[in-house]
Design a protein around this motif. Structure first.
Motif, short mmCIF file in Angstrom:
data_model
loop_
_atom_site.label_atom_id
_atom_site.label_comp_id
_atom_site.label_asym_id
_atom_site.label_seq_id
_atom_site.Cartn_x
_atom_site.Cartn_y
_atom_site.Cartn_z
N ILE A 92 96.49 -13.40 -82.67
CA ILE A 92 96.46 -12.01 -82.22
C ILE A 92 95.40 -11.17 -82.96
N ASP A 93 95.39 -11.22 -84.29
CA ASP A 93 94.42 -10.40 -85.05
C ASP A 93 92.98 -10.74 -84.70
N THR A 94 92.71 -12.05 -84.50
CA THR A 94 91.35 -12.49 -84.17
C THR A 94 90.93 -11.97 -82.79
N VAL A 95 91.82 -12.09 -81.82
CA VAL A 95 91.51 -11.60 -80.47
C VAL A 95 91.29 -10.09 -80.47
N ILE A 96 92.12 -9.36 -81.21
CA ILE A 96 91.96 -7.90 -81.30
C ILE A 96 90.60 -7.55 -81.91
N GLU A 97 90.24 -8.29 -82.96
CA GLU A 97 88.95 -8.05 -83.63
C GLU A 97 87.78 -8.28 -82.67
N ILE A 98 87.81 -9.39 -81.92
CA ILE A 98 86.73 -9.71 -80.99
C ILE A 98 86.67 -8.69 -79.86
N SER A 99 87.83 -8.17 -79.44
CA SER A 99 87.88 -7.24 -78.31
C SER A 99 87.28 -5.87 -78.62
N ASN A 100 87.19 -5.54 -79.93
CA ASN A 100 86.70 -4.22 -80.36
C ASN A 100 87.59 -3.06 -79.87
N ILE A 101 88.83 -3.38 -79.48
CA ILE A 101 89.78 -2.33 -79.11
C ILE A 101 90.49 -1.88 -80.39
N ASN A 102 90.61 -0.61 -80.58
CA ASN A 102 91.28 -0.06 -81.77
C ASN A 102 92.72 -0.59 -81.82
N PRO A 103 93.08 -1.34 -82.87
CA PRO A 103 94.43 -1.93 -82.92
C PRO A 103 95.54 -0.90 -82.94
N ASN A 104 95.22 0.33 -83.40
CA ASN A 104 96.25 1.37 -83.48
C ASN A 104 96.28 2.27 -82.25
N LYS A 105 95.53 1.87 -81.24
CA LYS A 105 95.52 2.62 -79.98
C LYS A 105 96.80 2.29 -79.19
N GLN A 106 97.38 3.30 -78.55
CA GLN A 106 98.54 3.02 -77.72
C GLN A 106 98.07 2.32 -76.44
N VAL A 107 98.91 1.41 -75.94
CA VAL A 107 98.48 0.59 -74.79
C VAL A 107 98.23 1.43 -73.54
N ASN A 108 98.91 2.56 -73.41
CA ASN A 108 98.69 3.40 -72.23
C ASN A 108 97.35 4.15 -72.29
N GLU A 109 96.66 4.03 -73.44
CA GLU A 109 95.34 4.66 -73.59
C GLU A 109 94.19 3.65 -73.38
N ILE A 110 94.55 2.40 -73.24
CA ILE A 110 93.51 1.37 -73.09
C ILE A 110 92.90 1.46 -71.69
N THR A 111 91.58 1.48 -71.63
CA THR A 111 90.88 1.66 -70.35
C THR A 111 90.83 0.35 -69.56
N LYS A 112 90.51 0.47 -68.30
CA LYS A 112 90.38 -0.70 -67.43
C LYS A 112 89.26 -1.62 -67.94
N LYS A 113 88.18 -1.01 -68.40
CA LYS A 113 87.04 -1.79 -68.92
C LYS A 113 87.44 -2.57 -70.18
N GLU A 114 88.22 -1.95 -71.05
CA GLU A 114 88.69 -2.63 -72.25
C GLU A 114 89.62 -3.79 -71.88
N ARG A 115 90.43 -3.55 -70.85
CA ARG A 115 91.34 -4.61 -70.40
C ARG A 115 90.57 -5.77 -69.79
N GLU A 116 89.54 -5.46 -69.03
CA GLU A 116 88.69 -6.52 -68.44
C GLU A 116 88.02 -7.34 -69.54
N ASN A 117 87.59 -6.68 -70.60
CA ASN A 117 86.98 -7.37 -71.73
C ASN A 117 88.00 -8.29 -72.40
N LEU A 118 89.24 -7.83 -72.53
CA LEU A 118 90.31 -8.65 -73.12
C LEU A 118 90.57 -9.89 -72.26
#
Length: 412
Positions: free
Chosen positions: A317-343
């Motif tokens: 999990i930590d490695t995938v979060i790091e590679i995704s460049n998504i703020n780990p402390n961001k709430q999931v309802n704030e994650i954009t479609k583009k960030e999700r596509e990257n994940l």
């Protein structure tokens, strides 16, 4: 007829049985203090005896000169080795990927059964015997060179055996602690044989660049039911793909899919290669995105770093979060479609850049060996020296994992 077999591994022991059943006087010379050491470590100590697939399909699993083995495979099949073991009281079972193991899961039972059969046939086994050379004589009537004697050292003392036939079954250079140190190549070279380039096969792969750091973070993590694709970085071309199990190590990657890929990669000229691991091969990108979205919607106020437990192994999990460049402390309802596509893209194409192979000492088998052009495929006899035969890994043949390399040993 007196037959001397050099090497007491699986190839040498089955050759001893075969020769003794033809009423020859058979002597096995083994440089270690016991025979069959390599059998003991196969299949992680369980002994992957052979494969349960039809013999006509074996060739497809042998990237290293498989067609050379047609005759040998017809003479001694997977059913033959199973019958031999059952006769000695060892029953077998078929597992994932059609791999055959002893029901006891103990490789020592396979080794001991073969040795028992060897001894029943009055084959003489001499251990701690290091062969120095095979001596020949010229047969002027036939204008041929024939084997005549084998010289070996035992306890520092030189001994010489007269013989009519010699079977060279010393193995390759993989797992030197079992006795496979490449001695046979030198013995064969002195008799005029050529040895093709020796490289490791069925060997773990080393990562490079940032990939080595990622592999160290994930060290010990085993992934099952993943798809692995090997890609030429320069040509952006797929080289090889497989499905199954792999493991991250401190130096890179290993496990069944990786080992089998190495047998293919040793024949590939370009070394700029990356692995794309599909962590969710059963889901398309769209379906995976829907799955992630459902997870996010079920707990809208969850932090991203706490949202992937149902999707990934905890260690990843930590490695995938790091590679995704998504703020780990961001709430999931704030994650954009583009960030999700990257994940999604990371999970479908988790990238590891490869530096090369681990040393040959860590390989399961050796690719390369006695040039097959110098061996009669019907009899395994040398085309250069009458009465000299080859068996097993010393020959330039090698296969994928799954019991195929051991079957090559028995059949040749």
């Amino acid at each position: 007829m007196k037959v001397v077999i050099i090497g007491g591994g699986p190839a040498g022991l089955i050759a001893a049985i075969s020769a003794a059943q033809e009423n020859n006087e058979v002597i096995v010379l083994e440089k270690m203090n016991e025979v069959g050491r390599k059998l003991l470590i196969t299949g992680k100590g369980r002994c992957n005896i052979t494969s349960n697939i039809p013999m006509e399909e074996f060739i497809r699993n042998i990237p290293g000169n498989g067609k050379f083995l047609y005759g040998a495979f017809n003479n001694f099949t997977n059913e033959d080795i199973i019958s031999l073991l059952k006769e000695q009281g060892v029953n077998v079972k078929v597992e994932r990927g059609q791999r055959i193991f002893p029901v006891t899961d103990r490789s020592i039972d396979v080794r001991d059964a073969i040795v028992k059969k060897v001894k029943k046939l009055d084959v003489k086994i001499i251990v701690n015997a290091k062969v120095q050379k095979i001596m020949t004589k010229k047969n002027n009537n036939e204008n041929t060179i024939n084997v005549s004697k084998v010289e070996y050292l035992i306890n520092g003392k030189k001994e010489v055996l007269d013989c009519e036939k010699v079977i060279l079954a010393t193995g390759g250079k993989s797992y030197p602690r079992t006795g496979s140190t490449g001695d046979g190549y030198e013995i064969a070279k002195k008799l005029g044989h050529t040895v093709t380039k020796i490289v490791p096969s069925l060997v773990p792969l080393e990562a490079k660049g940032d990939s080595i750091r990622i592999c160290k973070q994930l060290q010990g993590l085993s992934l099952k039911n993943v798809s692995v694709k090997f890609v030429d970085i320069e040509k952006n071309k797929e080289i090889y793909k497989d499905f199954g199990e792999m493991i991250f190590t401190h130096f890179g990657v290993s496990g069944p899919t990786i080992l089998s890929s190495s047998a293919h990669l040793v024949r590939y000229k370009n070394n700029k290669i990356k692995i794309l691991i599909d962590l969710k091969p059963a889901l398309s990108n769209e379906k995976l995105d829907e799955r992630i979205l459902r997870d996010f919607l079920s707990e809208k106020n969850k932090l991203f770093k706490n949202s992937l437990d149902a999707l990934l192994p905890k260690k990843m999990i930590d490695t995938v979060i790091e590679i995704s460049n998504i703020n780990p402390n961001k709430q999931v309802n704030e994650i954009t479609k583009k960030e999700r596509e990257n994940l999604v893209n990371i999970l479908k194409k988790f990238e590891i850049t490869i530096k090369g192979f681990r040393p040959i000492e860590e390989a399961i088998v050796t690719a390369g060996g006695i040039n097959i052009k110098e061996i009669n495929p019907k009899t395994m006899e040398s085309k250069l020296v009458k009465g000299l035969y080859f068996a097993g890994e010393i020959i330039d043949v090698d296969a994928y994992t799954g019991g195929f390399n051991l079957q090559i040993a028995y059949s040749t």
